[in-house]
Design a protein around this motif. Structure first.
Motif, mmCIF file in Angstrom:
data_model
loop_
_atom_site.group_PDB
_atom_site.id
_atom_site.type_symbol
_atom_site.label_atom_id
_atom_site.label_comp_id
_atom_site.label_asym_id
_atom_site.label_seq_id
_atom_site.Cartn_x
_atom_site.Cartn_y
_atom_site.Cartn_z
ATOM 1 N N HIS A 220 0.833 -1.201 0.000
ATOM 2 C CA HIS A 220 0.000 0.000 0.000
ATOM 3 C C HIS A 220 0.875 1.262 0.000
ATOM 4 O O HIS A 220 0.697 2.159 -0.827
ATOM 5 N N LEU A 221 1.795 1.310 0.933
ATOM 6 C CA LEU A 221 2.657 2.476 1.035
ATOM 7 C C LEU A 221 3.550 2.612 -0.186
ATOM 8 O O LEU A 221 3.768 3.710 -0.703
ATOM 9 N N GLY A 222 4.060 1.481 -0.661
ATOM 10 C CA GLY A 222 4.966 1.512 -1.801
ATOM 11 C C GLY A 222 4.309 2.058 -3.056
ATOM 12 O O GLY A 222 4.950 2.777 -3.836
ATOM 13 N N LEU A 223 3.044 1.721 -3.275
ATOM 14 C CA LEU A 223 2.364 2.122 -4.502
ATOM 15 C C LEU A 223 1.372 3.254 -4.288
ATOM 16 O O LEU A 223 0.606 3.592 -5.197
ATOM 17 N N GLY A 224 1.367 3.841 -3.094
ATOM 18 C CA GLY A 224 0.540 5.009 -2.857
ATOM 19 C C GLY A 224 -0.926 4.722 -2.660
ATOM 20 O O GLY A 224 -1.776 5.573 -2.948
#
Length: 289
Positions: free
Chosen positions: A119-123
């Protein structure tokens, strides 16, 4: 008892050149060999225990659409769709499209999502667990409405749809089966009782599965649901080819609890050979369970 195959790992020898061919052949062997359900994960990064983001991972519904074209009989699902990754109205349309193009073989596997790193990696927003479960329930409600004759608005706390239009409708009636993955006793199994056609439990032990099914039965009693209308499935972590007799004996205990399908993950570097052997040596033994 039926058998499912969960294709979770794409990191096999020469995956950069042979990934698509190996996946295709595994699916065809499973389809022709009598496997009932073929699933892939709904992840964008590979999970940490399978090597993490540096390892290959395919987008789930694109993969299922491809697999629909190279198979004929096997059911197709994600195990399971993360509710945070797609707007519910678009998800219902996506699963409907899969059902239409596979001629009625789609299943909606759904869960609250958990993999924060991707989630954080791909926004992608990653709300707290409580909100994820709220969104999961609204997603279930929206899909149910999209698959009904009601094409009017939906007004929830997290999602608002002006028109729940869905044409063409799914092939399966009243809709593709809905499976909820997970064993949480307070929220997940309650949602199974209220909304799902199937559950998917972790096959940790017959005693643990029996306990989870007892919890599910109590939730069904609370909401007025017929417990026997829910398909009980589980995912296992053993290789049946190591000890076929022992594996079948174990599954007899799960079958006695009401488990109707066990999903397995191909181990090792050759999922085609493994799937071939399972279809030849294990599947015939499960038919009588």
């Amino acid at each position: 008892m039926d058998l499912g195959l969960h294709y979770a790992n794409f990191t096999h020898p020469e995956w950069d050149r042979r990934l698509a061919d190996r996946l295709t052949e595994t699916a065809r062997v499973a389809d022709q060999g009598g496997v009932s359900l073929l699933t892939v994960m709904d992840h964008w990064f590979q999970m940490e225990d399978l090597g993490g983001p540096a390892e290959p991972m395919l987008e789930g519904y694109t993969t299922l659409g491809y697999l629909a074209a190279v198979t004929e009989r096997i059911r197709l699902s994600l195990l399971v769709t993360g509710t945070t990754y797609r707007h519910p109205g678009l998800l219902a349309k996506t699963v409907t499209t899969l059902d239409v193009l596979s001629r009625g073989r789609a299943m909606l596997g759904l869960g609250a999502a958990w993999y924060e790193r991707e989630h954080l990696g791909l926004g992608v927003p990653f709300p707290p667990l409580k909100e994820r479960f709220e969104r999961l329930e609204e997603t279930l409600q929206i899909c149910r409405q999209m698959w009904s004759d009601d094409d009017g608005p939906y007004d929830g706390d997290h999602y608002r749809l002006a028109e729940t239009v869905n044409v063409p409708p799914p092939v399966q009636r009243p809709h593709p089966p809905v499976l909820i993955g997970g064993s949480g006793e307070r929220k997940t199994l309650r949602l199974v009782a209220e909304y799902a056609d199937a559950c998917n439990l972790f096959g940790e032990s017959p005693e643990q599965v029996a306990h989870k099914l007892d919890v599910l039965r109590r939730h069904c009693d609370d909401v007025g649901r017929d417990y026997d209308t829910i398909e009980k499935t589980m995912i296992g972590s053993v290789d049946p080819l190591v000890d076929v007799d022992g594996f079948v004996a174990d599954l007899e205990r799960y079958a006695a609890l009401g488990i109707g399908l066990v999903t397995l993950v191909p181990p090792g570097d050759d999922p085609v050979a493994w799937t071939t052997a399972v279809c030849e040596k294990v599947l015939p033994r499960l038919a009588g369970l």
